[in-house]
Motif scaffolding. Structure first.
Motif, PDB file in Angstrom:
ATOM      1  N   LEU A 166       0.827  -1.204   0.000  1.00 59.38           N
ATOM      2  CA  LEU A 166       0.000   0.000   0.000  1.00 59.38           C
ATOM      3  C   LEU A 166       0.862   1.254   0.000  1.00 59.38           C
ATOM      4  CD1 LEU A 166      -2.692  -1.022   2.672  1.00 59.38           C
ATOM      5  CD2 LEU A 166      -3.041  -0.795   0.200  1.00 59.38           C
ATOM      6  N   PRO A 167       0.320   2.378  -0.486  1.00 57.25           N
ATOM      7  CA  PRO A 167       1.068   3.637  -0.444  1.00 57.25           C
ATOM      8  C   PRO A 167       1.468   3.999   0.980  1.00 57.25           C
ATOM      9  CG  PRO A 167      -0.877   3.845  -1.835  1.00 57.25           C
ATOM     10  CD  PRO A 167      -0.981   2.513  -1.153  1.00 57.25           C
ATOM     11  N   VAL A 168       2.553   4.723   1.113  1.00 55.96           N
ATOM     12  CA  VAL A 168       3.068   5.105   2.433  1.00 55.96           C
ATOM     13  C   VAL A 168       2.024   5.877   3.227  1.00 55.96           C
ATOM     14  CG1 VAL A 168       4.824   6.469   3.633  1.00 55.96           C
ATOM     15  CG2 VAL A 168       5.441   5.146   1.608  1.00 55.96           C
ATOM     16  N   GLU A 169       1.242   6.720   2.541  1.00 52.58           N
ATOM     17  CA  GLU A 169       0.223   7.522   3.231  1.00 52.58           C
ATOM     18  C   GLU A 169      -0.847   6.623   3.873  1.00 52.58           C
ATOM     19  OE1 GLU A 169       2.257   9.791   0.136  1.00 52.58           O
ATOM     20  OE2 GLU A 169       1.113   7.901   0.082  1.00 52.58           O
ATOM     21  N   VAL A 170      -1.219   5.563   3.156  1.00 49.34           N
ATOM     22  CA  VAL A 170      -2.223   4.642   3.689  1.00 49.34           C
ATOM     23  C   VAL A 170      -1.650   3.871   4.868  1.00 49.34           C
ATOM     24  CG1 VAL A 170      -3.686   2.657   3.169  1.00 49.34           C
ATOM     25  CG2 VAL A 170      -3.348   4.434   1.451  1.00 49.34           C
ATOM     26  N   GLN A 171      -0.403   3.425   4.743  1.00 48.18           N
ATOM     27  CA  GLN A 171       0.241   2.712   5.840  1.00 48.18           C
ATOM     28  C   GLN A 171       0.351   3.601   7.075  1.00 48.18           C
ATOM     29  OE1 GLN A 171       3.963   1.379   4.183  1.00 48.18           O
ATOM     30  NE2 GLN A 171       3.048  -0.462   3.281  1.00 48.18           N
ATOM     31  N   SER A 172       0.658   4.868   6.852  1.00 50.88           N
ATOM     32  CA  SER A 172       0.747   5.813   7.969  1.00 50.88           C
ATOM     33  C   SER A 172      -0.607   5.974   8.665  1.00 50.88           C
ATOM     34  CB  SER A 172       1.234   7.174   7.468  1.00 50.88           C
ATOM     35  OG  SER A 172       1.279   8.122   8.510  1.00 50.88           O
ATOM     36  N   ALA A 173      -1.674   6.025   7.871  1.00 48.63           N
ATOM     37  CA  ALA A 173      -3.018   6.136   8.433  1.00 48.63           C
ATOM     38  C   ALA A 173      -3.373   4.878   9.234  1.00 48.63           C
ATOM     39  CB  ALA A 173      -4.039   6.352   7.324  1.00 48.63           C
TER      40      ALA A 173
END
Length: 379
Positions: free
Chosen positions: A293-300
């Protein structure tokens, strides 16, 4: 998962399990009408909510076992105790203080808060805290704290597969099979209690805790089952619990019981054990996709996972909110339907959790900056 690792790798499926389980905890508590059986469709919906979400606490215990039973490979027992008791003990104390203050100060705004307001005081707080009589939904925290005390013993078995299997079978027999037999067979409770009175082995909490440690270290037969089949397994177990719960409470006979029989949909039910295992392995199989998954999604995902503890700590305040004064409008919105209540209570709770986490990170960053500046000035 790595069998021997000095540093524990982050697994995103564990984060997702945290999120899903915190949501499920809210689902369990917005459907407490289940304890008043009736022929209404609303009661059937509450039974369905309970069955679909009963995995919440078992999964939390399994996650804890996965994370902690191998602690000796990463740090000392002293560090383990300090770290875990500081995190969970402080959370229990802070949450209890918050509830006690709100219940004592605004008893009309929360369900049954008047019981605390009528006898509030320092001594009363201590007595209630020790007896889990401030917010009884915190029973999980009391249980996990006691499990921490025996974790150094359990951790000695984690590298011995056969010993772990024996411990899991022993706790399963005492905490799942025996209660099942007692439910359907005329067994003398006294004799059973004398035979299986070792606290940590007739505890369903210990069973899930050990099971999680085993799953985190070794392969199981569920690892060879596809994700779709695991999803089907979860669905079948959930439906079976709904039917069993309705049947055992007289719904299909047209004469519901006066008291709710909670055993069919409980964490000691064999169906709940199977449901929890299917769900855990379902998400475990999605780890590769989660890592892509994109880094932004993983961060969320990390943020929502971090907020799971706060959801658990505070959501019952919103569930217990009473239609008094200015809160009447909020109460009407939240209680429009169980589904809306579930979503709103979760979203508000997780928003508060994310906010608190963000504030803690900011305070920590300021503290580090001040320390660095002080070190530079001393040089």
């Amino acid at each position: 998962m790595s069998k021997n690792s000095a540093t524990r790798e982050r697994y995103y499926f564990v984060d997702v399990l945290n999120i899903v389980s915190s949501f499920a905890v809210v689902a369990l508590h917005v459907s407490l009408g289940v304890f008043s059986p009736s022929m209404d469709a609303s009661w059937v919906k509450s039974v369905a909510f309970q069955a679909a979400a009963i995995f919440a606490v078992p999964v939390f215990f399994m996650i804890s076992g996965m994370n902690l039973l191998g602690y000796r490979e990463r740090y000392s027992t002293t560090h383990f105790f300090l770290n875990r008791f500081r995190r969970v003990g402080v959370s229990l104390l802070a949450g209890s203080l918050l509830f006690y203050f709100l219940y004592s100060t605004f008893p009309a705004y929360f369900y049954s808060a008047n019981l605390i307001a009528s006898s509030s005081g320092v001594i009363d707080f201590v007595i209630r805290l020790l007896g889990n009589r401030i917010n009884d939904t915190y029973w999980f925290l009391y249980s996990i704290l006691y499990l921490y005390l025996v974790t150094p013993l359990f951790s000695l078995a984690i590298n011995d597969r056969r010993l772990m299997r024996y411990l899991i079978c022993l706790s399963c027999f005492a905490s799942v099979i025996v209660p099942f037999c007692k439910t359907f067979l005329p067994i003398d409770d006294l004799g059973i209690n004398q035979l299986f009175s070792l606290t940590r082995f007739n505890s369903i909490c210990a069973f899930y805790y050990l099971l999680g440690g085993y799953i985190g270290r070794y392969r199981t037969f569920l690892d060879d089952i596809s994700a779709p089949l695991c999803a089907v397994g979860y669905f079948v177990c959930t439906c079976a619990m709904i039917i069993w719960g309705l049947t055992s409470n007289g719904y299909f006979s047209g004469c519901v019981a006066e008291g709710y029989n909670s055993y069919p949909i409980s964490i000691s039910s064999p169906l709940c054990v199977a449901q929890s295992l299917f769900l855990l392995h379902l998400l475990k199989k999605e780890e590769i996709k989660l890592r892509a998954l994109p880094v932004e999604v993983q961060s969320a995902i990390k943020k929502l996972s971090g907020a799971a503890l706060y959801v658990y700590l505070i959501h019952i305040l919103l569930v217990n909110l009473q239609p008094v004064g200015k809160m009447a409008f909020v109460h009407r919105i939240i209680n429009h339907s169980p589904g809306i209540k579930l979503i709103l209570v979760y979203l508000i709770s997780v928003a508060i959790g994310v906010f608190v986490l963000d504030m803690r990170r900011r305070m920590f960053a300021v503290k580090i900056k001040r320390r660095d500046n002080q070190n530079q000035s001393n040089e």
